[in-house]
Motif scaffolding. Structure first.
Motif, PDB file in Angstrom:
ATOM      1  N   SER A  82       0.796  -1.174  -0.064  1.00 25.20           N
ATOM      2  CA  SER A  82       0.027  -0.082  -0.047  1.00 25.20           C
ATOM      3  C   SER A  82       1.024   1.340   0.009  1.00 25.20           C
ATOM      4  O   SER A  82       0.384   2.158  -0.595  1.00 25.20           O
ATOM      5  CB  SER A  82      -0.912  -0.125   1.262  1.00 25.20           C
ATOM      6  N   LYS A  84       1.492   3.180   2.331  1.00 26.36           N
ATOM      7  CA  LYS A  84       1.050   4.072   3.294  1.00 26.36           C
ATOM      8  C   LYS A  84       1.887   3.662   4.793  1.00 26.36           C
ATOM      9  O   LYS A  84       1.852   2.576   5.095  1.00 26.36           O
ATOM     10  CB  LYS A  84      -0.314   3.933   3.669  1.00 26.36           C
ATOM     11  N   ASN A  88      -0.330   7.460   8.617  1.00 31.19           N
ATOM     12  CA  ASN A  88      -1.282   7.650   7.705  1.00 31.19           C
ATOM     13  C   ASN A  88      -2.641   7.355   8.330  1.00 31.19           C
ATOM     14  O   ASN A  88      -2.871   6.036   8.705  1.00 31.19           O
ATOM     15  CB  ASN A  88      -0.927   6.906   6.407  1.00 31.19           C
ATOM     16  N   ASP A  90      -5.716   7.012   6.908  1.00 34.74           N
ATOM     17  CA  ASP A  90      -6.290   6.178   5.811  1.00 34.74           C
ATOM     18  C   ASP A  90      -5.895   4.647   6.234  1.00 34.74           C
ATOM     19  O   ASP A  90      -6.654   3.703   6.417  1.00 34.74           O
ATOM     20  CB  ASP A  90      -6.213   6.403   4.594  1.00 34.74           C
ATOM     21  N   TYR A  91      -4.711   4.491   6.305  1.00 38.51           N
ATOM     22  CA  TYR A  91      -4.196   3.248   6.690  1.00 38.51           C
ATOM     23  C   TYR A  91      -4.501   2.613   8.191  1.00 38.51           C
ATOM     24  O   TYR A  91      -4.784   1.684   8.330  1.00 38.51           O
ATOM     25  CB  TYR A  91      -2.575   3.434   6.655  1.00 38.51           C
TER      26      TYR A  91
END
Length: 190
Positions: A82, A84, A88, A90-91
């Motif tokens: 990913s 990320k 992060n 979102d992660y």
């Protein structure tokens, strides 16, 4: 100056032969002597190829062992992580959702018991294996959904666990596809 140009051309020609001819031929020959003759170790059922031993697949039904999450949807053409980082948002949300799903379907485990490989994708996004602990935390769920004794499921996990190379290198791992096929075999023999 002319001396250096001739040496550079010779070196370039030698490297072209080594790296563009001899190296690819040696790798192709090595592949021919490996499992699957360089095409990967195919796993078949009833004469039909259902997967590859070194390529992860998505299992989402609660009666199957779940594999490691994939950042690329298990698409071998788009192998990648990913990218990320752990900070992060979102992660972090994605990992949190994976933890919540595991806890929902495995209510007997604690958050602290979940191994990292069950909620984080591998660098390739195609890892076919989970840790031994990742399989162990799923045993109760599988036994309950399949209505079979937990000891049988535990035996399957033990039988399908590959130990570290030479007993030293790497962790114990369980190939999810092979384990799920062995699980189906037990059910078909009932």
């Amino acid at each position: 100056m002319k001396k250096y140009i001739i040496q550079s051309i010779r070196l370039t020609l030698v490297l072209i032969v080594l790296l563009c001819v001899l190296y690819p031929i040696s790798i192709a020959l090595a592949g021919r002597f490996s499992k699957g003759n360089g095409g990967g170790e195919k796993i078949t059922k009833n004469g039909k190829v259902i997967g590859y031993a070194l390529l992860g697949q998505s299992f989402t039904k609660p009666e199957y062992f779940w594999g490691r999450p994939s950042a690329v949807g298990y698409n071998a053409a788009g192998s990648a992580g990913s990218n990320k980082g752990p900070s992060n948002p979102d992660y972090l949300k994605e990992v949190s959702n994976r933890i919540d799903t595991l806890l929902k379907y495995n209510p007997t485990i604690k958050k602290a018991d979940i191994p990292a490989d069950m909620v984080t994708a591998s660098g390739s996004g195609l890892d076919p294996n989970i840790s031994e602990q990742g399989a162990i935390i799923q045993i109760k769920r599988i036994a309950a959904y399949r209505k079979i004794d937990e000891r049988k499921v535990t035996e399957l996990v033990v039988e399908n666990t590959s130990k570290p190379f030479l007993g030293l290198f790497g962790p114990s791992a369980v190939n999810v596809l092979k384990l799920n096929l062995a699980l189906d075999e037990i059910i078909s023999k009932k």
